[in-house]
Design a protein around this motif. Structure first.
Motif, mmCIF file in Angstrom:
data_model
loop_
_atom_site.group_PDB
_atom_site.id
_atom_site.type_symbol
_atom_site.label_atom_id
_atom_site.label_comp_id
_atom_site.label_asym_id
_atom_site.label_seq_id
_atom_site.Cartn_x
_atom_site.Cartn_y
_atom_site.Cartn_z
ATOM 1 N N ARG A 27 1.005 -4.061 4.339
ATOM 2 C CA ARG A 27 -0.154 -3.178 4.233
ATOM 3 C C ARG A 27 -0.495 -2.511 5.561
ATOM 4 O O ARG A 27 -0.826 -1.333 5.609
ATOM 5 C CB ARG A 27 -1.367 -3.973 3.733
ATOM 6 N N LEU A 78 9.415 2.237 1.305
ATOM 7 C CA LEU A 78 8.206 3.004 1.007
ATOM 8 C C LEU A 78 8.547 4.401 0.505
ATOM 9 O O LEU A 78 8.046 4.844 -0.529
ATOM 10 C CB LEU A 78 7.337 3.087 2.265
ATOM 11 N N THR A 128 0.887 -1.177 -2.539
ATOM 12 C CA THR A 128 1.535 -1.722 -1.349
ATOM 13 C C THR A 128 1.511 -3.238 -1.373
ATOM 14 O O THR A 128 0.442 -3.836 -1.525
ATOM 15 C CB THR A 128 0.813 -1.233 -0.071
ATOM 16 N N VAL A 148 2.011 0.323 6.282
ATOM 17 C CA VAL A 148 1.822 1.492 5.427
ATOM 18 C C VAL A 148 0.578 2.264 5.835
ATOM 19 O O VAL A 148 0.592 3.503 5.883
ATOM 20 C CB VAL A 148 1.758 1.067 3.946
#
Length: 418
Positions: free
Chosen positions: A343, A224, A338, A346
């Motif tokens: 998901r 990420l 994403t 994040v």
């Protein structure tokens, strides 16, 4: 011969209103459980702060009892947030709510030492951060992508209103009940949230089969933060707003008699901004409004350099509060970039980072105000917020272009994969 050009954007589906969202049984369950959890957390936090203030008289310990749990959210984001994307998300969310119930119920014990209460507060913050990730991961699957910002808008509005009402109710209840009684009521609300979640939320089948844990959390976090687009979005979701929360933390020091009106104005502006941006604007309008809203978030606080009259100060804070709605288009872009498999993690990282930056912003503001006038400190924090927004604009714009390039689900998953 296949073309390398991005697929054209599909036609935007019609926007879904709040009433239509609430007819979705699963969203209604997530929303109701979230609202009850916010109410329980607000009541428990107010009761703990009151108890700590009565026992210690320490402003620092009292403040930490209300906001200290935010710092535990970072530990959740860095260690076990991958549980938010496990293959049994409903079971995960209900289990985490069971932990919250147990911790809140334990706070109701009258003779509990303060050290134990603070330890329980950190445990609660840790597991609540994981619960937020699991809930937001389920939300992204329970509502259509085009309705995600509207759903988040409704939840933001409700959270703000519930917090305000919760503090008012907590103050009233403490005149009738001792803090353990308020903790008991908070535990009842938590249990009700658990029951609603269990009754309405269903399991999801399209989830990874790999075992969640520390290694998977670190791998996803590393992927990420290695990508400039999500990194810039998270920076803008965390830092500018956190610095402005630092400004709001100085209202009492700046003008004790005006602090209540300033806080109310900030909350009202935030609610109005979320309503307009989440409900009335199209996806394209929200995307274009993100940068102006981030400027609006900080610019009005520059007025405090001139020691404005009360009416002007209240108006400036109200306008600035609307700028918090910038989180909605930024969260939409982050969701689009994403992969579905992470998901929840994040969204949990985003929430934990925002809460932590708000706590750090308040701490930074308080420390600076020990040596400078609160109005000067608020002006400096607002200027710093604007600087971060302006300096990061090229990177956020790049993320926006990538968001528009990912026009179809297949292309989105292909190109957003870390």
């Amino acid at each position: 011969m296949p073309s390398d050009a991005p697929s054209p954007l599909p036609a935007q589906p019609p926007r879904t209103g709040y009433r239509a969202l609430l007819r979705n049984r699963e969203f209604a369950g997530l929303y109701t459980g979230f609202t009850l959890a916010v109410a329980a957390s607000t009541l428990a936090g107010f009761a703990l702060a009151t108890l700590v203030d009565h026992q210690t008289g320490s402003p620092l310990l009292t403040a930490l009892s209300m906001y200290g749990a935010t710092f535990a959210t970072v530990l959740g984001a860095l260690t076990l947030m991958s549980v938010a994307d496990g293959h049994r998300p409903r079971r995960t969310l209900t289990a985490l709510q069971c932990v919250s119930l147990a911790v809140t119920a334990a706070q109701a014990l009258p003779a509990l030492p303060l050290a134990v209460r603070f330890a329980l507060l950190l445990v609660l913050g840790f597991f609540q951060s994981l619960g937020t990730g699991a809930r937001m991961g389920l939300l992204a699957e329970a509502v259509p992508t085009a309705s995600y910002a509207t759903a988040r808008s409704l939840m933001n509005i409700t959270a703000g209103a519930t917090a305000v009402l919760g503090y008012a109710a907590g103050a009233a209840l403490l005149r009738l009940l001792h803090p353990p009684g308020v903790f008991t009521l908070a535990a009842v609300l938590t249990a009700t949230a658990l029951a609603v979640t269990a009754a309405t939320v269903r399991e999801r089948s399209v989830r990874p089969t790999s075992r969640p844990g520390l290694r998977r959390t670190r791998t996803a976090n590393r992927a990420l933060f290695s990508r400039s687009g999500p990194r810039a979005l998270l920076l803008n979701l965390w830092v500018p707003g956190g610095l402005i929360v630092g400004c709001e933390a100085l209202f009492l020091s700046y003008a004790p008699d005006l602090a209540g009106a300033l806080l109310a104005a900030a909350a009202a502006g935030m609610l109005l901004g979320d309503l307009i941006v989440g409900r009335l604007l199209t996806a394209g309008q929200r995307s274009r409004a993100a940068f102006p809203l981030r400027l609006l978030l900080a610019a009005p606080f520059l007025l405090f350099a001139a020691d404005p009259p009360p009416g002007a100060a209240i108006a400036a804070v109200f306008v600035a509060g609307a700028g918090f709605a910038a989180t909605l288009p930024l969260q939409e872009r982050l969701l689009a970039l994403t992969p579905p498999a992470i998901r929840g993690q994040v969204q949990g990282v985003d929430s934990a980072g925002r809460m932590t930056c708000q706590g750090l912003g308040a701490a930074l503001a308080g420390a600076a105000a020990q040596y400078a006038d609160p109005g000067t400190v608020m002006t400096a924090l607002a200027a710093l917020s604007l600087t971060v927004t302006l300096a990061s604009r090229p990177f956020v714009s790049r993320a926006r272009r990538l968001h528009h390039d990912l026009g179809t689900p297949d292309r989105r998953e292909e190109r957003a994969a870390p």
